[in-house]
Design a protein around this motif. Structure first.
Motif: not given
Lengths: 416, 227
Positions: A159-181
């Motif tokens: 309802t709020h068109s919130a700027r949130v998202g779920l991230i796929g595992d591969t992308i998370a690895q690429e962007l954040f490495g071992k850190q939690s996204p």
């Protein structure tokens, strides 16, 4: 008692014929090698076909598991008869609302649309995300895809068109490495999106690239930010209770959608419904094609191997006339001659099968590495290879063996 | 069946070969009796039918006409595999060209006739070793035929012929490919085999070789020549 000792004697003689066969094959190394090579190529193709068909089956089951046996996917437009310029944007939010309200048995109706190839940045890392999916609340539940961290999308987000998202595992690895996204904000094109959940790793490659290569957002946010059509969306996922009534569910869904789209009885559907069954049907057609294509190849290869064997054995029987005649003169019964030649043939095809299996596995691995085929090796391969090589040996060895056994000792002895 | 009954009786044996449309009469009614323990030479020029006669005697071929009584029994009634068994048990063969299997050892060649029976392998091996030392090849057991001289090869073949302790030894031009010194050795061996009480049938074209036998049957143009 006499009969038993006779049977024991026959076994003993047959065993000794096996020993003679071994010596004869070793004596004719070159010829043996050709037969082994011919059969090995046939068995190698058989190994690949069995592994590929099993691989295709595993793939099909994975895709069905991924899709969910209790789910249906509705696509805008009719994929079976897609006329040029036919509208594919036929599913509206009103449809989704109506289905949610009145489709019996459905507990989840999730509209989806997607944007492909979006650039995503985080702290200097840049990556291209092949698929950004817009959806309503409960994506992880709708796809039976558990989150490894964080939370699913909610009605609030929608309802709020919130700027949130779920991230796929591969992308998370690429962007954040071992850190939690979780809780971090990435830039998609130019606008910031906070990651609230991380999808667990699935590792299956579906039709369009890896499934772990994606970001999921509220469909309202996606529509706004990428300036997409606000009324229509591309696909709709529906989940049902009682998957054993899927065919009835699908009929209900179809009727309701036709009603909502005001289609007259003679008009075709302007949407397509895919279910796990449909996918299985498609995949089994694909598998049938695979079996046919590879099966014919393997059959031809094995028959070629068989003919190589038959030919060389014919020559061998001719060359060894005097040996055969001598054995007959020394009292070998006809069946013993037959058994020796057959054992020679089967011995070579079994050796060929062993090499062929290893060759097939190596070639299969190579094809799998190159991404040409999905393969799965199982004990079944051994069974098939064993059976096929025995069959080649017996079928193609039989004629030369019978020829040898049908010679008279005299014509055989004179042959040298 | 008395012991004085001949081991082999041929009565009016005929053999005709078909060569296209041509009937070639090789044996035209041969009658011979061969007694137990006899040493008989079948002598004839090439084309006289002596080889064909030897094949028939050795159950390698069947006659087209006449009767062959082996130990008083007509062999015409016997099926092929029964003839194989009789060849295996009753006959030993020695050929002009030795017919040794080239890719196995002398010992294994000698064991060959025993492999088509129920005698245990160890026993066969012991018997083969014994026979090879009897023919003077105790130190050549594991040689391949190609590593042996012609005379040695023929002695291996003789040991092989004796493996199953046959009553009848058939020798088809056994010295045909050997020099005279070696031939004499082979003939002496043949005589000693006869001395063991075996029936020996020697097929030859050579009058001097035929001298070794007790009795000579002269074959001419498919018929026994009476003198």
């Amino acid at each position: 008692m006499m009969a038993w000792s006779r049977i024991a004697e026959i076994w003993l003689i047959a065993w000794r014929c096996g020993g003679m066969a071994r010596r004869a094959l070793w004596a004719a190394k070159t010829r043996s090698l050709f037969v082994v090579a011919g059969v090995a190529l046939g068995i190698a193709s058989l190994t690949i076909i069995v592994a590929a068909v099993d691989g295709a089956e595993r793939k099909a089951n994975e895709m069905v598991a991924l899709f969910g046996p209790d789910a249906a996917l509705v696509l805008g437009g009719n994929i079976e008869s897609r006329a040029v310029g036919q509208r594919t944007l036929t599913l509206s939010y009103d449809d989704a609302a109506a289905l949610r309200r009145s489709l019996p048995g459905a507990y989840l109706v999730v509209p989806m649309r997607a944007q492909s190839n979006v650039q995503v940045r985080y702290a200097g890392h840049v990556t291209q995300v092949p698929l950004v999916v817009g959806t309503t609340a409960g994506y992880a539940r709708a796809w039976d895809w558990p989150l490894s961290e964080g939370r699913d999308l909610t009605e609030e987000d929608l309802t709020h068109s919130a700027r949130v998202g779920l991230i796929g595992d591969t992308i998370a690895q690429e962007l954040f490495g071992k850190q939690s996204p979780i809780g971090r904000t990435v830039l998609m094109d130019r606008f910031p999106v906070q990651i609230v959940g991380r999808l667990s790793y699935r590792g299956v490659t579906g039709g369009g690239g890896a499934v772990d290569d994606r970001i999921i957002m509220p469909i309202t946010t996606l529509t706004k930010r990428f300036h997409l059509d606000r009324k229509y969306f591309r696909a709709l996922r529906v989940k049902f209770h009682d998957p054993e009534y899927m065919s009835a569910h699908v009929e209900n869904l179809r009727s309701l959608l036709r009603h909502l789209h005001n289609l007259r009885p003679e008009e075709e559907d302007d949407f397509s419904i895919l279910t796990a069954d449909e996918i299985l049907k498609f995949l089994s057609t694909f598998k049938g094609g695979l079996i046919l294509f590879l099966g014919v190849t393997a059959l031809v290869a094995m028959v070629v191997g068989g003919f190589v064997l038959a030919n060389l054995f014919y020559l061998g029987v001719d060359e060894r006339r005097s040996e055969i005649g001598l054995k007959m003169a020394l009292g070998a019964p006809r069946w013993a001659i037959l058994v020796q030649i057959l054992l020679e043939a089967v011995g070579l095809t079994l050796i060929g099968a062993t090499f062929g299996m290893f060759l097939g596995m190596a070639m299969g691995q190579l094809l799998a590495r190159l991404g040409v085929l999905e393969i799965l090796f199982s004990w079944k391969v051994f069974g098939f290879a064993l059976f096929a090589s025995l069959a080649i040996g017996l079928v193609f060895g039989l004629k030369p063996a019978r020829r040898a056994a049908s010679m008279t000792p005299i014509e055989a002895l004179k042959g040298c | 069946m008395s012991s004085s009954q001949p081991i082999i009786q041929l009565q009016d044996i005929e053999k005709t070969f078909l060569l296209g449309d041509l009937h070639i009469e090789v044996l035209k009614g041969v009658s011979i009796d061969i007694g137990r323990g006899e040493f008989v030479a079948l002598r004839g020029a090439s084309g006289s039918g002596k080889s064909t006669l030897m094949h028939i005697l050795g159950l390698l071929d069947r006659p087209s006409g006449g009767r062959y009584l082996l130990q008083g029994k007509n062999i015409a009634d016997l099926p092929d595999d029964r003839l194989s068994a009789l060849r295996n048990q009753l006959f030993g063969f020695i050929f002009q060209t030795f017919y040794l299997i080239p890719y196995i050892t002398a010992l294994e060649n000698v064991m060959l006739p025993g492999l088509y029976g129920a005698t245990p392998a160890r026993q066969l091996k012991r018997r083969a070793e014994e026979l090879l030392s009897q023919v003077g090849l105790a130190d050549r057991l594991h040689f391949r035929p190609g590593q042996l001289s012609g005379g040695q090869q023929q002695r291996v073949a003789m040991a092989r012929a004796l493996l199953n302790d046959p009553q009848v030894l058939l020798a088809d031009e056994p010295t045909g490919q050997l020099d005279s010194a070696t031939s004499a050795e082979i003939m002496a061996l043949l005589k000693s085999i006869h001395g063991q009480g075996r029936t020996v049938i020697l097929v030859t074209h050579d009058a001097a070789t035929a001298e070794f036998a007790e009795r000579e049957v002269l074959l001419h143009d498919g018929l026994v020549q009476n003198r």
